[in-house]
Design a protein around this motif. Sequence first.
Motif, PDB file in Angstrom:
ATOM      1  N   UNK A   1      30.636 -75.090 -78.361  1.00  0.00           N
ATOM      2  CA  UNK A   1      31.908 -74.046 -78.322  1.00  0.00           C
ATOM      3  C   UNK A   1      32.218 -74.061 -77.120  1.00  0.00           C
ATOM      4  N   UNK A   2      31.413 -74.547 -76.331  1.00  0.00           N
ATOM      5  CA  UNK A   2      31.817 -74.166 -74.608  1.00  0.00           C
ATOM      6  C   UNK A   2      31.614 -75.347 -73.706  1.00  0.00           C
ATOM      7  N   UNK A   3      32.319 -75.589 -72.444  1.00  0.00           N
ATOM      8  CA  UNK A   3      32.424 -76.572 -71.776  1.00  0.00           C
ATOM      9  C   UNK A   3      30.742 -76.970 -71.142  1.00  0.00           C
ATOM     10  N   UNK A   4      30.532 -78.106 -70.990  1.00  0.00           N
ATOM     11  CA  UNK A   4      29.208 -78.409 -70.778  1.00  0.00           C
ATOM     12  C   UNK A   4      29.158 -79.396 -69.710  1.00  0.00           C
TER      13      UNK A   4
ATOM     14  N   UNK B   1      43.043 -68.134 -72.213  1.00  0.00           N
ATOM     15  CA  UNK B   1      41.413 -68.371 -71.861  1.00  0.00           C
ATOM     16  C   UNK B   1      41.262 -68.297 -70.461  1.00  0.00           C
ATOM     17  N   UNK B   2      42.255 -68.248 -69.516  1.00  0.00           N
ATOM     18  CA  UNK B   2      41.906 -68.439 -68.161  1.00  0.00           C
ATOM     19  C   UNK B   2      41.509 -66.762 -67.674  1.00  0.00           C
ATOM     20  N   UNK B   3      40.669 -66.638 -66.918  1.00  0.00           N
ATOM     21  CA  UNK B   3      40.338 -65.294 -66.190  1.00  0.00           C
ATOM     22  C   UNK B   3      40.402 -65.711 -64.638  1.00  0.00           C
ATOM     23  N   UNK B   4      41.479 -65.186 -63.971  1.00  0.00           N
ATOM     24  CA  UNK B   4      41.816 -65.416 -62.597  1.00  0.00           C
ATOM     25  C   UNK B   4      40.769 -64.475 -61.818  1.00  0.00           C
ATOM     26  N   UNK B   5      39.965 -65.145 -61.272  1.00  0.00           N
ATOM     27  CA  UNK B   5      38.881 -64.741 -60.472  1.00  0.00           C
ATOM     28  C   UNK B   5      39.276 -64.608 -58.796  1.00  0.00           C
ATOM     29  N   UNK B   6      40.072 -65.542 -58.456  1.00  0.00           N
ATOM     30  CA  UNK B   6      40.543 -65.812 -56.959  1.00  0.00           C
ATOM     31  C   UNK B   6      41.893 -66.192 -57.082  1.00  0.00           C
TER      32      UNK B   6
ATOM     33  N   UNK C   1      42.160 -74.888 -74.384  1.00  0.00           N
ATOM     34  CA  UNK C   1      41.941 -74.032 -75.279  1.00  0.00           C
ATOM     35  C   UNK C   1      40.243 -73.858 -75.202  1.00  0.00           C
ATOM     36  N   UNK C   2      39.859 -72.607 -75.821  1.00  0.00           N
ATOM     37  CA  UNK C   2      38.427 -72.696 -75.936  1.00  0.00           C
ATOM     38  C   UNK C   2      37.940 -71.415 -75.214  1.00  0.00           C
ATOM     39  N   UNK C   3      36.676 -71.251 -74.757  1.00  0.00           N
ATOM     40  CA  UNK C   3      36.053 -70.014 -74.423  1.00  0.00           C
ATOM     41  C   UNK C   3      36.640 -69.537 -73.013  1.00  0.00           C
ATOM     42  N   UNK C   4      36.520 -68.452 -72.719  1.00  0.00           N
ATOM     43  CA  UNK C   4      37.173 -67.811 -71.454  1.00  0.00           C
ATOM     44  C   UNK C   4      36.536 -68.646 -70.201  1.00  0.00           C
TER      45      UNK C   4
END
Length: 212
Positions: free
Chosen positions: A186-189, A72-77, A40-43
């Motif tokens: 609020x985002x992965x680092x 929140x998964x944006x499938x790019x490839x 869960x979390x940002x895109x």
Amino acid sequence: MFVKGVNDGLLFLLDEECPMDALLEHLTQLLHGDTASVFDGPVVPVSIDYGNRELSAEDARRLLGLFMRVENFLIREWGAHTAARRALLNTRGAMTGQTIHKGTVRSGQRVVSDGDLVVIGDVNPGGEVAAVGDVYIFGRLAGIAHAGIDGDERAIIAAAELRPLQLRIARTVSRPPEGEGWPPRTFMEFAYLGPDGMAVERLQYLSALRPR
């Protein structure tokens, strides 16, 4: 299956030899089971690479559907030998092994990998994770993390929530500011070694550290 941080997102390298039913079951548990909340979390842009596996139309539909259901998964490839996979090989050389640990790393527990380490869960205060390569924590890092334990200064530590007691990369040690702790995000680092010592950035800036 391997999960790697690449560019501004994640690369899922699916096991080419694993029977399809077993692969689907594993992905279902990982993405939609008890540990699903850690995603869960940002895109997050996601690349999915199935290598040399021959997929039927139905297999492709079922696999892709599991990833598409993560909001929140944006499938790019999606495909065989994706650009993300090629970029990873070009920047890191031969692929290292990977250990996936599901569940919380509790106080007094130490999890070590001779390649990269992926933790699907939290690392509690008093818990420790260490890897020869990178460390990825899909949860809260509140304990100790050590990447590049054999001296690899290019290793990174990434977490969905970065609140460690201590970070170590190769021989460099960093602790939170006294009395303040690490500021909330609020985002992965990810943490890495820069010219002036250890630094922390958003995961999306990983491509600047490891360009194509």
